[in-house]
Design an enzyme around this catalytic site. Structure first.
Site, PDB file in Angstrom:
ATOM      1  N   THR A 356       0.839  -1.195   0.000  1.00 53.12           N
ATOM      2  CA  THR A 356       0.000   0.000   0.000  1.00 53.12           C
ATOM      3  C   THR A 356       0.875   1.246   0.000  1.00 53.12           C
ATOM      4  OG1 THR A 356      -1.558  -1.236   1.388  1.00 53.12           O
ATOM      5  CG2 THR A 356      -1.895   1.117   1.275  1.00 53.12           C
ATOM      6  N   VAL A 357       0.275   2.436  -0.238  1.00 50.32           N
ATOM      7  CA  VAL A 357       0.965   3.705   0.016  1.00 50.32           C
ATOM      8  C   VAL A 357       0.126   4.545   0.974  1.00 50.32           C
ATOM      9  CG1 VAL A 357       2.254   3.812  -2.152  1.00 50.32           C
ATOM     10  CG2 VAL A 357      -0.044   4.801  -2.046  1.00 50.32           C
TER      11      VAL A 357
END
Length: 537
Positions: A356-357
């Site tokens: 994820t970011v």
């Protein structure tokens, strides 16, 4: 909470930075700079968040993309707002249908785990409600990098390579050909500093920019997704895309010390962080012995996951009282009573992995955004819609096919979601956004950086730098190589099965921005486990 970072003990590899007019914390420097540029143009924290998020789909595609989901917590006009932009399963899929095909669990790759992507709709919804700059202007940096190319950063290259080699072994067939063509031109992933571009990605972003994202859900982009799905036996249809709308929700919270810790309600797993904090509160004052304190934190997290992984699903299909029950003092007291001197064996046995970011933004007016988006498991499903650069996520992998489980797959249902933004406030005033990406590491990362802040008094950078643990399964806990040896031995003596892992990606990558309510000065930190940067003004 003392938000003057100059008074915190310093134990970090990098210095906490200060700013007054704006700050953007992100896992890639070009994306952070894109957000800061919007602030300098007169935009607010929401404009900066949208620009950064769109840019990250180009400059860090190994962790997120246009074809993923998003969540946000937005402090605006003295109020905290929540946005859930996670898409549901297609209407044409069901657990019964998949079981009839011989499946016993949701696959990782291909069309079956693809749910409706929510990220483009999240950008448009945030901009429409709170943004100041024109929406199409926010996507200009992302479009430019996609069309002209950019130099790939080191950590992104590392995870890009990891995904490439996994995909080489795990996926084959015509439907995956566009992924390799897009993300491994010339038959290999890009090296650090190598230029990578994606013209199809640029064209898609233009269409999203011009249409306030509706082209993705109702126009030509939706037609292309629909056609690609039909061609390869997928379930996603244009009608599924057209029916989707992100949902504004009321954030949930727990009080810890003199602060309110905020998360989004299910279907996200942010409640697991709050549950673990409540268990620790029920145990009373934390012990002075670092090993005893760390032991309690690990045990609290296990017990929170034990119920969280069972109960969390689409809120529309959860009993109304579930959230209040899981956040109740009675529940926390009952769980706390199970924590003894030795590591316990939880009733659920393990947590999966993913990618994820996370980003955080703040402007000089006091507005702040905690934002997260993901394709799940690096690049997601392995599917890229031809000529669009859109890599589709595999978020449906977290569904179960067990009809007796609350998170069983059903048409139009949203699954248990791993990505969670966090926020901290005190006495009704915003302290700021925080987050640690990394699938089921996220509640564990939230808990650790919060306690480093609220218990140990570390500044934002030191809180992120501190070595982490990750409960994996049963009594097994992964620790980073820098984890104190004496503390590790003390935990082993308590029955924890510690395994040292060199894989930094397993321990999450976070960002923090705190704001001093009196001076308005911002101080922030960015995780050394990524190519992160604080862009300040």
């Amino acid at each position: 909470m003392n938000t003057d970072a100059s008074r915190y003990p310093h134990a970090s590899k990098r210095t906490t930075l200060y700013a007054r007019s704006g700050m953007v914390a992100a896992s890639q420097h070009l994306a952070a700079q894109a957000g800061l540029d919007m602030l300098k143009k007169g935009g607010n924290a929401v404009d900066a968040a949208v620009a950064t998020a769109a840019c990250l789909t180009v400059v860090e595609p190994c962790s997120n993309g246009i074809g993923g989901d998003a969540f946000a917590l937005v402090w605006m006009k003295d109020q905290l707002h929540g946005l859930n932009a996670s898409g549901p399963a297609p209407m044409g899929i069901s657990a019964a249908k998949l079981r009839a095909q011989g499946l016993t669990e949701m696959p990782v790759y291909g069309w079956t785990p693809v749910t409706v992507p929510g990220a483009p709709a999240a950008w448009a919804a945030l901009s429409e409600r709170f943004g100041r700059l024109p929406f199409d202007e926010l996507l200009e940096p992302a479009i430019r990098y996609a069309e002209e190319g950019y130099a790939v950063s080191p950590t992104a290259s590392k995870f890009w390579k990891k995904a490439f080699y996994e995909y080489e072994q795990a996926i084959e067939g015509e439907q995956y050909a566009t992924w390799f063509k897009t993300f491994a031109p010339g038959g290999r992933p890009p090296e650090p500093g190598e230029i990578w571009a994606s013209p199809g990605h640029a064209d898609t972003l233009r269409r999203i920019a011009r249409s306030q994202a509706r082209d993705f859900y109702e126009g030509e982009l939706a037609d292309r997704i629909d056609a690609f799905s039909r061609e390869h036996g997928g379930y996603l249809r244009k009608s599924d895309l057209a029916a989707f709308q992100p949902e504004w929700v009321t954030p949930i919270s727990s009080r810890y010390r003199d602060c309110e810790v905020w998360e989004l309600p299910p279907n996200g797993q942010g409640i697991v962080t709050l549950m673990s904090l409540n268990i620790l509160k029920a145990l009373g004052e934390p012990p002075d012995d670092p090993a005893a304190a760390c032991h309690q934190r690990i045990e609290a997290m296990k017990l929170a996951f034990e119920d969280g992984l069972w109960a969390i699903t689409d809120p529309a299909q959860m009993p109304e009282e579930t959230v209040s029950h899981l956040l109740s003092e009675a529940w926390a007291t009952e769980k706390a009573a199970r924590i003894g001197e030795q590591a316990l064996l939880p009733e659920m046995r393990s947590v999966p992995r993913g990618g994820t970011v996370y980003l955080a933004t703040a402007d000089g007016e006091g507005n702040m955004v905690s934002y997260i988006q993901s394709n799940y498991m690096e690049f997601g499903s392995g599917l890229v819609v031809p000529e669009t650069g859109v890599g589709l996520h595999n978020r449906g992998h977290t569904f179960t096919l067990d009809e007796g489980h609350p998170n069983c797959l059903a048409p139009g249902k949203r699954t248990y979601h791993t990505i969670i933004p966090g926020f901290l406030s005190q006495d009704g005033q915003p302290i700021g956004p925080f987050g640690v990406m990394g699938a089921f590491m996220q509640p564990q990362g939230h808990l650790q950086v919060l306690l480093h802040t609220l218990e140990e008094g570390l500044n934002p950078q030191a809180a992120l730098d501190a070595p982490r643990w990750r409960w994996e399964k049963d009594r097994q806990v992964l620790i980073e190589p820098e984890f104190p040896a004496e503390l590790a031995e003390a935990l082993r003596a308590r029955g924890h099965e510690l395994v040292v892992s060199e894989h930094a990606g397993l321990f999450g990558r976070g960002q923090i921005i705190w704001r001093d309510p009196k001076s308005g000065v911002l101080c922030g930190g960015t995780d050394p486990r990524t190519d992160g940067v604080l862009a300040t003004w």
